[in-house]
Design a protein around this motif. Structure first.
Motif, short mmCIF file in Angstrom:
data_model
loop_
_atom_site.label_atom_id
_atom_site.label_comp_id
_atom_site.label_asym_id
_atom_site.label_seq_id
_atom_site.Cartn_x
_atom_site.Cartn_y
_atom_site.Cartn_z
N SER A 107 13.15 30.83 -18.06
CA SER A 107 14.14 30.00 -17.37
C SER A 107 15.50 30.06 -18.06
O SER A 107 16.53 30.32 -17.42
CB SER A 107 13.67 28.54 -17.33
OG SER A 107 12.46 28.42 -16.62
N THR A 108 15.52 29.82 -19.37
CA THR A 108 16.80 29.72 -20.07
C THR A 108 17.52 31.06 -20.19
O THR A 108 18.75 31.13 -20.11
CB THR A 108 16.62 29.12 -21.47
OG1 THR A 108 15.70 29.92 -22.22
CG2 THR A 108 16.09 27.69 -21.40
N HIS A 140 17.34 33.61 -18.17
CA HIS A 140 17.83 34.06 -16.87
C HIS A 140 18.99 33.19 -16.38
O HIS A 140 19.77 33.63 -15.53
CB HIS A 140 16.70 34.02 -15.82
CG HIS A 140 15.85 35.26 -15.79
ND1 HIS A 140 16.31 36.47 -15.36
CD2 HIS A 140 14.55 35.45 -16.13
CE1 HIS A 140 15.35 37.37 -15.43
NE2 HIS A 140 14.27 36.79 -15.90
N ALA A 141 19.07 31.96 -16.88
CA ALA A 141 20.06 31.01 -16.36
C ALA A 141 21.48 31.41 -16.72
O ALA A 141 21.75 31.85 -17.84
CB ALA A 141 19.77 29.60 -16.90
N ARG A 178 21.64 25.16 -17.77
CA ARG A 178 20.43 25.62 -18.44
C ARG A 178 19.43 24.49 -18.66
O ARG A 178 18.21 24.70 -18.61
CB ARG A 178 20.82 26.26 -19.78
CG ARG A 178 19.74 27.11 -20.40
CD ARG A 178 20.29 27.99 -21.52
NE ARG A 178 21.02 27.22 -22.51
CZ ARG A 178 22.33 27.32 -22.71
NH1 ARG A 178 23.06 28.12 -21.96
NH2 ARG A 178 22.93 26.60 -23.65
N TRP A 227 17.44 24.04 -15.34
CA TRP A 227 16.48 25.13 -15.03
C TRP A 227 15.34 25.14 -16.02
O TRP A 227 14.18 25.37 -15.63
CB TRP A 227 17.21 26.46 -15.00
CG TRP A 227 18.37 26.51 -14.03
CD1 TRP A 227 19.63 26.97 -14.27
CD2 TRP A 227 18.38 26.06 -12.67
NE1 TRP A 227 20.42 26.83 -13.15
CE2 TRP A 227 19.67 26.27 -12.15
CE3 TRP A 227 17.42 25.48 -11.82
CZ2 TRP A 227 20.05 25.95 -10.85
CZ3 TRP A 227 17.79 25.14 -10.52
CH2 TRP A 227 19.07 25.37 -10.05
N ALA A 228 15.63 24.88 -17.29
CA ALA A 228 14.54 24.79 -18.26
C ALA A 228 13.67 23.56 -17.98
O ALA A 228 12.47 23.57 -18.23
CB ALA A 228 15.10 24.72 -19.68
N THR A 276 10.51 24.04 -16.03
CA THR A 276 9.33 24.44 -16.79
C THR A 276 8.61 23.21 -17.35
O THR A 276 7.38 23.10 -17.25
CB THR A 276 9.73 25.37 -17.94
OG1 THR A 276 10.40 26.51 -17.40
CG2 THR A 276 8.52 25.84 -18.71
N THR A 336 13.51 39.10 -18.97
CA THR A 336 14.80 38.41 -19.09
C THR A 336 15.90 39.36 -19.58
O THR A 336 15.62 40.29 -20.36
CB THR A 336 14.71 37.23 -20.08
OG1 THR A 336 14.63 37.74 -21.41
CG2 THR A 336 13.50 36.37 -19.79
#
Length: 406
Positions: free
Chosen positions: A119-120, A122-123, A127, A130-131, A134, A190
């Motif tokens: 998540s992080t 790719h963000a 952040r 998006w994290a 998870t 990633t």
């Protein structure tokens, strides 16, 4: 969600089923302590999983390791559903339960760090939010697992549920494993990992973490400890305690299911707030609120009122705990350098997670030793871990800055 369905299904089952199925010869309170002891073994294995899978995640990539952790978790959970009971094979039953729980712990120990980094790393912005998705997988998994146990119990009745019905939610793990592997194979590696320079000599990520960022690792453990203690208190100890003080098991499971749904919203909300206000202010406020809430929780549960039981769990899981937990995914990934980030984030998070494994066991033992009169001591322990979190947060820098590339 799928990974935590398996891991937290065990948590709920250890509070309401395993004491009767695997430890039937023990006094009910002692049986609960023994059952929660097997629950704790999974948390003991999580740092090992973090180091093991973190090593390969830093060297080989996030995606490959995530496929391996999910497979190990799904197979272990399905095998729990096939275990014979104590009445069938005696002491071999709880021994098998502990061994499979250890494998679950190794799997989830390597799972969280990789999922967060997916998540992080790719963000490109927001952040924390998006994290946070998870981390929201944990209450989603709890919601799914609790609903599975509660629904099975309501459908089959008490006798059939204890005889064989409890196995069904574990066996469903095979189906969920197939879904999870399909998703994981379609996720790209990633960009941060792809940008790493891997042409030099072979590294040992755990050594790099301990050599270059030991202070950050220690403070990270302190920051996360209270979150795990509060989480396991609400999702495991309160479940067992609520049944012991007279609430129907189905009522407690229903309240836990509702509060888990609220937790998803709370985690995403506070994770998003950490993008605006910073990780430190949100977690610090959460530590203060959670420390005070520990003294309110048990009077609500012990009141005998179903409504107050629901309020206690919804408030705890939907508001209080997410303040501590929502920002953690982004915070841990931001603390460590890219070349050993999988190992560092996993190790810090999983060492803090020992609090979740041992808090219910410690609290159940306090209850047993005091004849059920040790709840004030339990609240003091919760407040103490919150104080530790506050001090560690104040000692850390704000991590909301852009995630450093290699």
């Amino acid at each position: 969600m799928i990974e935590y369905y398996d891991f937290l299904l065990y948590a709920t089952a250890s509070a309401v089923v395993f004491n009767k199925v695997f430890f039937p010869a023990l006094d009910p309170l002692v049986g609960t302590v023994a059952s929660l002891g097997t629950f704790a073994t999974g948390y003991l294995a999580r740092p090992l999983g973090g180091v093991l899978f973190g090593h390969f995640g830093d060297l080989l990539g996030r995606k490959r390791v995530l496929v391996a952790t999910m497979t190990l978790m799904g197979v272990s959970s399905a095998l729990i559903g096939l275990l014979p009971t104590y009445r069938q094979v005696g002491a071999l039953a709880p021994i098998g339960l502990v061994l499979l729980r250890l494998l679950q712990g190794v799997a989830v120990g390597g799972e969280w760090g990789g999922a967060v980094l997916m998540s992080t790393e790719h963000a490109t912005g927001r952040r924390g939010l998006w994290a946070g998705f998870t981390n929201a997988g944990a209450p989603c998994g709890l919601l799914l697992s609790t609903a599975a146990l509660a629904g099975t119990g309501a459908l089959l009745g008490e006798r059939a549920f204890l005889d064989w019905g409890w196995r069904l939610p574990f066996l469903v793990s095979v189906v969920l494993l197939g879904v999870g592997l399909f998703v994981r194979h379609r996720v790209e590696e990633t960009p941060v990992f792809r940008a790493l320079d891997r042409t030099g000599p072979r590294r040992l990520p755990v050594r790099d973490v301990l050599r270059h960022q030991p202070r950050v690792l220690a403070l990270g453990v302190g920051v996360g400890l209270s979150s795990f203690v509060v989480q396991s208190t609400l999702t495991t100890f309160v479940v067992a305690h609520g049944v012991q003080v007279g609430h129907a098991r189905q009522t407690v499971l229903n309240a836990l299911t509702l509060s888990s749904a609220c937790a998803v919203v709370g985690i995403l909300g506070w994770a998003a707030a950490s993008d605006r206000f910073g990780r430190r202010p949100v977690v610090l406020a959460g530590a203060v609120v959670a420390g005070a809430y520990g003294f309110v929780l048990f009077p609500l549960v012990d009141s005998g009122s179903t409504a107050l039981l629901v309020v206690a769990l919804v408030l705890g899981q939907g508001v209080v705990h997410p303040m501590l937990y929502g920002p953690l995914a982004a915070l841990y990934s931001e603390l460590f350098r890219a070349e050993h980030r999988y190992t560092g984030a996993s190790l810090g998070y999983q060492l803090a997670g020992l609090g979740a494994g041992f808090a219910p066991l410690l609290f159940a033992e306090v209850q047993r030793a005091t004849g059920g009169r040790g709840l004030t001591l339990v609240s003091l322990v919760i407040a103490g871990t919150c104080l530790l979190t506050a001090l560690c947060v104040l000692a850390l820098r704000e991590t909301r800055d852009p995630l450093p590339l290699p």
